[in-house]
Scaffold this active site. Structure first.
Site, PDB file in Angstrom:
ATOM      1  N   LYS A 178      61.279  78.943  80.952  1.00 27.20           N
ATOM      2  CA  LYS A 178      61.898  77.955  80.061  1.00 27.20           C
ATOM      3  C   LYS A 178      61.106  76.656  80.136  1.00 27.20           C
ATOM      4  O   LYS A 178      60.949  76.071  81.208  1.00 27.20           O
ATOM      5  CB  LYS A 178      63.350  77.717  80.463  1.00 27.20           C
ATOM      6  N   LYS A 192      61.684  80.855  76.465  1.00 27.03           N
ATOM      7  CA  LYS A 192      62.368  79.861  75.646  1.00 27.03           C
ATOM      8  C   LYS A 192      61.576  78.560  75.637  1.00 27.03           C
ATOM      9  O   LYS A 192      61.182  78.110  76.714  1.00 27.03           O
ATOM     10  CB  LYS A 192      63.753  79.627  76.235  1.00 27.03           C
TER      11      LYS A 192
HETATM   12  C1  PBG Z   1      70.521  73.869  79.027  1.00 27.84           C
HETATM   13  C2  PBG Z   1      70.264  74.621  77.777  1.00 27.84           C
HETATM   14  C3  PBG Z   1      69.534  74.114  76.702  1.00 27.84           C
HETATM   15  C4  PBG Z   1      69.533  75.101  75.728  1.00 27.84           C
HETATM   16  C5  PBG Z   1      70.259  76.177  76.214  1.00 27.84           C
HETATM   17  N1  PBG Z   1      70.694  75.862  77.498  1.00 27.84           N
HETATM   18  C6  PBG Z   1      68.917  72.795  76.467  1.00 27.84           C
HETATM   19  C7  PBG Z   1      68.261  72.078  77.554  1.00 27.84           C
HETATM   20  O1  PBG Z   1      67.646  72.656  78.446  1.00 27.84           O
HETATM   21  O2  PBG Z   1      68.389  70.861  77.508  1.00 27.84           O
HETATM   22  C8  PBG Z   1      68.846  74.936  74.415  1.00 27.84           C
HETATM   23  C9  PBG Z   1      69.166  75.874  73.337  1.00 27.84           C
HETATM   24  C10 PBG Z   1      68.685  75.430  72.012  1.00 27.84           C
HETATM   25  O3  PBG Z   1      68.000  74.410  71.865  1.00 27.84           O
HETATM   26  O4  PBG Z   1      69.001  76.138  71.044  1.00 27.84           O
HETATM   27  N2  PBG Z   1      70.968  74.556  80.124  1.00 27.84           N
END
Ligand code: PBG
Length: 324
Positions: free
Chosen positions: A196, A249
């Site tokens: 991520k 991601k």
């Molecule tokens: C945080 C989390 C995020 C998303 C899913 N879980 C955002 C972040 O890390 O700030 C993002 C999903 C999206 O942008 O569609 N645990």
């Protein structure tokens, strides 16, 4: 001109193109993210994600029935925590009667076959908007991992089929796996957000859950977008620690990473077609600059072609409709 090979032969009609198509999307490919809020009969459009909604639990259950009827098989739950329940340790995340736990139970009861995946991270519950506990302006790893493991057990107790840790703390997959085993949840799966990246494309999601970090950024736990080998390292470690499914991601700026990981691992690979990727298509379509329906199918096909076995996407319903 005499040619031995003419590649256009395979492109000359819709029938032939369909016969030789390498990548075919199906409803089984999609994971549907859902945003749940407290209250009754609430459906509110997320301003930065036009056409996507936060719903109260009663309407979420209705929506899940509809998703199941469309052939969609899994949902990924996110809840919007009330401000007065937020603290540094994400205490509300462990509440057996918290919104997440109630949501899991109600959805399971209403549509038992639907695969329920749950977001495991502190940010929606954190007064700092960070994915971990904050001490002296730092996000502390090990104390956070303890909460994530307890949170996972709490979701499993409520009936989650998969927990999906999205926090990027070190060692959380093995801690979660061990906690699940200790509590007799040997069937609960782990879908790990294993690679991520610290991405600007999460903006619209943070707006949806009011979860933007209150100070600093997430670069001490989410990955540097310049890195490729690190994604492999993270993912291979998560698999060793017990992840059943791994995730990359965001998806679109990281198609190379999806392919690289697909070639290297023997577990299903998922990719998250995130909020900013959704918002870009919506915005360009609204301006009349691209055709939305075509952009949706081309985008999702590219993610699958890159190697994703599963795609979490806000376009799941649209895609199923378009696939007819
Ligand atoms: C945080 C989390 C995020 C998303 C899913 N879980 C955002 C972040 O890390 O700030 C993002 C999903 C999206 O942008 O569609 N645990």
């Amino acid at each position: 001109m005499y040619l031995q090979r003419r590649n256009r032969t395979l492109r000359q009609s819709p029938a032939i193109r369909a016969m030789v198509r390498e990548t075919v999307l199906t409803p089984n490919d999609f994971i549907v993210p859902l945003f749940i809020v407290e209250g009754v009969n609430i459906v509110s459009e997320i301003s930065s994600m036009p056409g996507y909604y936060r719903r109260s639990l009663d309407l979420t259950v209705k929506d899940v029935r509809e998703l199941w009827a469309m052939g969609l098989k899994s949902v990924l739950l996110f809840i919007k925590c009330e401000d007065n329940l937020k603290d540094n340790k994400g205490t509300e995340a462990l509440n057996p009667n918290g919104l997440m736990q109630r949501s899991i139970r109600s959805i399971k009861e209403a549509v038992p076959e639907m695969c329920i995946m749950t977001d495991v991270a502190l940010d929606p519950f954190s007064s700092y908007g960070h994915d971990g506990i904050v001490e002296n302006n730092e996000i502390v790893n090990d104390a956070t991992v303890e909460v994530l493991a307890a949170m996972s057990v709490s979701h499993a107790t409520a009936g989650a089929d998969f927990v999906a840790p999205s926090d990027m703390m070190d060692g959380r997959i093995s801690a979660i796996r061990q906690a699940l085993e200790e509590n007799n949840f040997s069937k609960t799966g782990i879908m790990s957000y294993s690679a991520k990246y610290a991405s600007c494309f999460y903006g619209p999601f943070r707006n949806a859950l009011d979860s933007a970090p209150g100070f600093g950024d997430k670069k001490t736990y989410q990955m540097d977008y310049a890195n490729r080998i690190e994604a492999l390292k993270e993912t291979l470690m998560d698999i060793e620690e017990g992840a059943d499914i791994v995730m990359i991601k965001p998806a679109l700026s990281y198609l190379d990473i999806i392919r690289e990981i697909k070639n290297a691992v023997e577990v299903p690979v998922s990719a998250y077609n995130i909020s900013g990727e959704y918002a870009m298509i919506k915005a360009a379509a609204k301006m009349g600059w691209i055709e939305e329906d075509k952009a949706i199918l081309e985008t999702l096909s590219s993610i699958k072609r890159a190697g994703a076995d599963l795609i979490a996407t806000y376009f799941a319903k649209d895609a199923v409709r378009l696939l007819g």
